[in-house]
Write an enzyme that holds these catalytic residues in place. Structure first.
Site, short mmCIF file in Angstrom:
data_model
loop_
_atom_site.label_atom_id
_atom_site.label_comp_id
_atom_site.label_asym_id
_atom_site.label_seq_id
_atom_site.Cartn_x
_atom_site.Cartn_y
_atom_site.Cartn_z
CB SER A 255 35.17 44.27 43.39
OG SER A 255 34.72 42.94 43.24
CE LYS A 256 42.68 46.02 41.12
NZ LYS A 256 43.77 46.36 41.94
NE ARG A 257 37.30 40.63 46.56
CZ ARG A 257 36.21 41.08 47.16
NH1 ARG A 257 35.20 40.28 47.40
NH2 ARG A 257 36.13 42.34 47.52
#
Ligand code: GLU
Length: 484
Positions: A255-257
């Site tokens: 994920s982007k996180r």
């Protein structure tokens, strides 16, 4: 095995950027096609008009091309099975949906949003699966025509027969079964007249003669719906292969996180396409040995769907960095030169007007010390401007009482060199140290500090040779004035 031409497709929705997972899907499709002398097709699935992003298609194509994955057919390239943009194929979907309606395999649904919400709430309360209750199946032909004539908004749904076993084979996962009770009467045509993903995807895969559907695992729960459609149309199913999920190092879904997920981010950070492709290829596939370094051609020869794993693949940035350094080492200096000039033009040294010969010397001297092209600037800015300050620690440790004297004599002697070579500088330095009965480091360290401002870098004779006598003399002079 039939000798039918292998045709695979990458079918992204144009979201504005290419996800790393998308690049992996594209790559595996590409490798599979090229390995089998088949065709790699790009189809843009842009039927969700709410998600339309200006320029997204062009961006996708240029990113794929950057990575070396040029499609054989697709928007911009053309081909015998176009158009390759789903938004340009609406007539085709309309024609096909009619056939399903006539056969009772799909039906008009006129339910309002309110009714659907109510139904969902009720099912939730009863803790049963939320799905459409086939309410509109009860209408007669006349009733339907009447509603259509009165312009009552509608969608068209897939008529899923209850309690049927739906079975398909997945090349990576083996036999997969679903009970049709778990499958909703999926909307095939939306109220805006556009098809949904499921319908357009199946119609196009069939019409484009796709033989193998290779896509991410997240689509596996859609596959029973697709399989039903193939069966309802009486079409031969393609073979399916669902690729393992991409995971962060803590095993959560990538994920982007936790880092960059857009291919464009990696391009901007200066990763080489060869390294990124090599890295992505190993996210879920291996040739059955522990080989890690591959070119695109080698991957094409080695790739098979049998080598794809079932379990999730962990995205390991350190490995990508390592591969980048490895690939950079295998690129010719002339190629690096082109990339370096591009980096320079984007850097604060955009006015730099050194010659190609000068840059090639830097490239050669720094080759073993850099992992990225831009490090040819970041790790040795002193090749682009004289040092304006000197590393304190190095100064304390290396600048001795006799340093000024040694540097002065060294300066005088190199000034005499008629056509300076690395060996020439080396001879002078060694001779001087011998005369003074000191170790070479006694002169090398302050000399490096004077020339570069720091304590590490390429070999000292490379450094002085690249800068040249005139520039080196200026820098030594400046250091003698500044370092006290
Ligand atoms: N349009 C889907 C996507 O965005 C395609 C999935 C498939 O390959 O069937 O990934």
């Amino acid at each position: 095995m039939s000798d039918k031409e292998i045709r695979v497709r990458f079918a992204p929705s144009p979201t504005g950027y290419l996800h790393i997972g998308g690049l992996r899907t594209a790559l595996y499709n590409y490798l599979f096609a090229k390995n089998k002398k088949g065709k790699f097709i790009l189809r843009i699935e842009d039927t969700d008009r709410n998600r339309y992003v200006e320029g997204a298609v062009e961006n996708l194509i240029s990113t794929l091309n950057w990575a070396g994955l040029q499609a054989d057919e697709g928007p911009k390239y053309g081909g015998d099975y176009g158009p390759y943009l789903q938004s340009e194929r609406l007539d085709i979907y309309n024609e096909h949906i009619k056939k399903l309606i006539d056969d009772g395999k799909s039906y008009y649904c006129f339910c309002t949003q309110e009714r659907l919400t109510e139904l969902r709430e009720k099912q939730k309360k009863e803790t049963i699966q939320t799905k459409y209750d086939k309410h509109c199946l009860k209408f007669s032909k006349e009733e339907i025509d009447n509603k259509l004539n009165n312009n009552i908004p509608f969608v068209i749904r897939l008529n899923v027969e209850p309690n049927k076993k739906i079975l398909f084979n997945d090349i990576i996962r083996g036999e997969v079964t679903f009970n049709s009770d778990t499958i909703d009467d999926q909307i095939l045509i939306k109220s805006d007249g556009f098809p949904t993903y499921h319908f357009a995807n199946v119609v196009d895969d069939h019409l484009m003669k796709i033989t193998h559907v290779i896509r991410g695992e997240e689509w596996i729960s859609s596959t029973p719906k697709h399989v039903l459609l193939y069966d309802y149309f009486n079409w031969e199913r393609p073979q399916f292969a669902h690729l393992p999920l991409l995971l962060n190092s803590d095993k959560s879904k990538l994920s982007k996180r936790q880092g960059d997920v857009a291919v464009e981010d990696y391009m901007q950070k200066g990763y080489l396409k060869n390294a990124l492709i090599n890295f992505i290829a190993l996210l879920g596939w291996n040739a059955g040995d522990d080989k890690e370094y591959y070119t695109l051609d080698e991957l094409t020869n080695a790739f098979s769907l049998e080598g794809v794993n079932k379990s999730g693949a962990v995205f390991n940035l350190e490995k990508l960095n390592w591969l980048n350094a490895e690939h950079l080492r295998n690129i010719s200096n002339d190629e690096i030169l082109i990339m370096l000039k591009d980096e320079i033009s984007k850097s604060k040294y955009s006015n730099f007007n050194g010659t190609d010969e000068y840059l090639l010397l830097i490239i050669e001297a720094m080759k073993e010390r850099v992992s990225f092209v831009k490090e040819y600037i970041e790790k040795c800015p002193y090749f682009f401007e004289p040092p304006s300050e000197y590393d304190e620690k190095v100064m304390k440790k290396r600048w001795k009482e006799d340093s000024p004297d040694l540097l002065k004599i060294f300066s005088q002697r190199i000034e005499q060199l008629v056509s300076p070579t690395k060996e020439g500088y080396e001879r002078i330095l060694k001779k001087l140290c011998e005369e003074k009965e000191i170790g070479l480091g006694r002169l090398i360290h302050p000399l490096r500090l004077a020339l570069s401002g720091v304590g590490i870098g390429p070999g000292i004779f490379d450094l002085i040779f690249i800068l040249g006598t005139e520039e080196s003399l200026k820098r030594i002079d400046k250091a003698l004035n500044q370092i006290k």
